[in-house]
Enzyme design. Sequence first.
Site, PDB file in Angstrom:
ATOM      1  N   ASP A  50      -6.085  34.857  10.837  1.00  9.49           N
ATOM      2  CA  ASP A  50      -7.130  35.243  11.784  1.00  9.49           C
ATOM      3  C   ASP A  50      -7.222  36.757  11.765  1.00  9.49           C
ATOM      4  OD1 ASP A  50      -8.485  33.499  14.296  1.00  9.49           O
ATOM      5  OD2 ASP A  50      -8.484  35.677  14.607  1.00  9.49           O
ATOM      6  N   ASN A 105     -12.666  28.223   7.591  1.00 10.87           N
ATOM      7  CA  ASN A 105     -13.252  27.986   8.915  1.00 10.87           C
ATOM      8  C   ASN A 105     -14.011  29.197   9.450  1.00 10.87           C
ATOM      9  OD1 ASN A 105     -13.423  26.479  11.518  1.00 10.87           O
ATOM     10  ND2 ASN A 105     -12.175  28.200  12.252  1.00 10.87           N
ATOM     11  N   TYR A 171     -27.602  33.504  11.183  1.00 14.07           N
ATOM     12  CA  TYR A 171     -26.509  32.520  11.139  1.00 14.07           C
ATOM     13  C   TYR A 171     -26.931  31.281  10.346  1.00 14.07           C
ATOM     14  CZ  TYR A 171     -22.963  29.278  13.031  1.00 14.07           C
ATOM     15  OH  TYR A 171     -21.948  28.354  13.196  1.00 14.07           O
ATOM     16  N   LYS A 175     -25.278  29.815   6.964  1.00 18.82           N
ATOM     17  CA  LYS A 175     -24.717  28.462   6.856  1.00 18.82           C
ATOM     18  C   LYS A 175     -25.428  27.646   5.777  1.00 18.82           C
ATOM     19  CE  LYS A 175     -21.386  28.576   9.959  1.00 18.82           C
ATOM     20  NZ  LYS A 175     -19.974  28.490   9.540  1.00 18.82           N
TER      21      LYS A 175
END
Length: 263
Positions: A50, A105, A171, A175
């Site tokens: 992260d 992710n 976004y 995606k």
Amino acid sequence: MNLKAPEYVQGHGLIKGKSVLITAAAGAGIGFSAATRAAEEGARAIVLSDIHVGRLEAAVAKLREETGLQQVYAKVGNVAVEEDVQALVDFAEAETDGVDILINNAGLGTSKLLIEMEDDEWNRVIDVTLNGTMRMTRYMMKIMKARGQGGVIVNNASVLGWRAQQEQAHYAAAKAGVMALTRCAAMEAAEFNVRINAVSPSIVLHPMLRKSASEELLAELESKEAYGRAAEAWEVANVMMFLASDYSSYMTGEIVSCSSQRS
Ligand SMILES: NC(=O)c1ccc[n+]([C@@H]2O[C@H](COP(=O)([O-])OP(=O)(O)OC[C@H]3O[C@@H](n4cnc5c(N)ncnc54)[C@H](O)[C@@H]3O)[C@@H](O)[C@H]2O)c1
């Protein structure tokens, strides 16, 4: 209609003995749920990564405590920085004696009308969400190819890669790019026995997301779902585990929707 989530589904050893690397794994959403599920499904080692140092340390402690798995490792990294990506994959390779499953992710969103969008904001979202997934996939593919033992990559897309929504052009474009990347990279990776698929979630509500969007918008998105509710993060993680496991051995380049609304 409000079709409630079932009781938490117990693990079935879907990825028994595998090692897993997960990016953006220290938040309150899908990444940490995927780590939890991976441990419950029998992973032998998990590397959490992260960008947030404090959250990452807490996530490692929590995962060890909640699942009992001790082979949990942490590496801070920003998927938007190539050196971080390479250092992360190299670290995970060394700690786990070879990564079997990569879960990409990391993704970043904001809400902005296109006519008000500055290049900086557009580029930041594309850089983390699309380019970050590309960087991780590219380097992991090289390593898996060289190792010669195959592997699996699971990307996190979004139904916005298919659907239209105001203030989401950046976004959604990112995606849609993740979906195209998944399909094309899978065709290259098949040659060396690496499968690449993506899950495409609709909405998962968690405290961090609630802070970044209005209550009205989130309620509207939930109401559009046939189930009348958002998904639990672990319901998306379940799909990731299916895609990471041999249960999906004849699938590559697929984008699997995790949603109760038709796109
Ligand atoms: N939550 C939803 O409704 C939803 C719906 C569809 C798709 N998704 C996608 O699922 C993924 C996970 O989202 P989530 O909302 O479940 O949150 P999450 O908890 O899984 O991820 C948030 C974490 O990402 C980390 N992060 C942010 N930028 C990073 C970077 N550049 N490098 C590394 N880590 C970084 C943050 O520090 C945070 O800990 C994202 O790709 C998101 O686009 C989410």
